[in-house]
Enzyme design. Sequence first.
Site, short mmCIF file in Angstrom:
data_model
loop_
_atom_site.label_atom_id
_atom_site.label_comp_id
_atom_site.label_asym_id
_atom_site.label_seq_id
_atom_site.Cartn_x
_atom_site.Cartn_y
_atom_site.Cartn_z
CB ALA A 127 -0.94 0.00 1.20
CB THR A 185 0.66 6.61 0.40
OG1 THR A 185 2.07 6.48 0.24
CG2 THR A 185 0.13 5.44 1.21
CG HIS A 216 -3.73 -9.27 -1.38
ND1 HIS A 216 -3.05 -8.39 -0.54
CD2 HIS A 216 -3.40 -10.52 -0.95
CE1 HIS A 216 -2.35 -9.09 0.35
NE2 HIS A 216 -2.54 -10.37 0.11
CB CYS A 222 -22.09 -13.19 -9.02
SG CYS A 222 -23.58 -13.87 -8.24
CB CYS A 262 -27.90 -15.31 -10.64
SG CYS A 262 -26.66 -15.06 -9.33
CB SER A 272 3.52 -3.36 6.78
OG SER A 272 2.49 -4.28 6.41
#
Length: 248
Positions: A23, A27, A120, A128, A155, A194
Amino acid sequence: MSTPRALADAWRQARRVVVLTGAGLSTASGIPDFRSPGGRWERYQPVPLPEFLASERAREAYWRYKGETWQLICAAEPNAAHAALADLARAGRIDLLVTQNVDGLHERSGFPPERLVNIHGTDSAVECMACHRRAPRAVAQAVWEAGTAVPRCDCGGPWKPATISFGQQLVAVDLERALDAAAACDLFVAAGTSLVVGPVNQMFPVARAAGARTAIVSASETPYDAAADVRIAAPVEQVLPAVRDLIR
């Protein structure tokens, strides 16, 4: 503490470089991270997948967070760190980049997709949770922005952005590719992460155990700082362009 030149020297000498980003790489593009003061988890608690599947209230909370985050992502642009990594990859200086980010900024920077693993998942698509059909994010996002608290597939199942939630397993082939690359590299670089989220954080000890040199570029502390051969505690958007320019 090391310098960009030390990292550039190690990078130049390596035959196979593997990079893990987190992340902290985004930033500077205006996308706040999770854990730092002012990060996203001060405003929203993560919704694990079992809760999403079990509770309409949890699905509503999840979509409030994800709907607002997607608006941030759409307004963001790749920063100098993304550009530097894309340049290094196009020059043959990165064997594989594994990112924990779901914002798509590596793709938008021109990073070669065949050398990129979105460990990720991605926020640019939805899946769905009933029939597992996928669709572009815009399909569900437009419905959410029009006032529907939980967008749904034809659906009847709830749409969920195609990211890996807590309680949801990683794609096995992606994790295997990441760990295999770490075991085969000469230099492993962790940038803007991290290194606390498993199992992908195991790339660092896997690379080190296989004899690779290791580098961490992050303004925040990580559990592996003392073990890194190169440790630079400075913003990645400053360090990585400097490293690229020194390698050229």
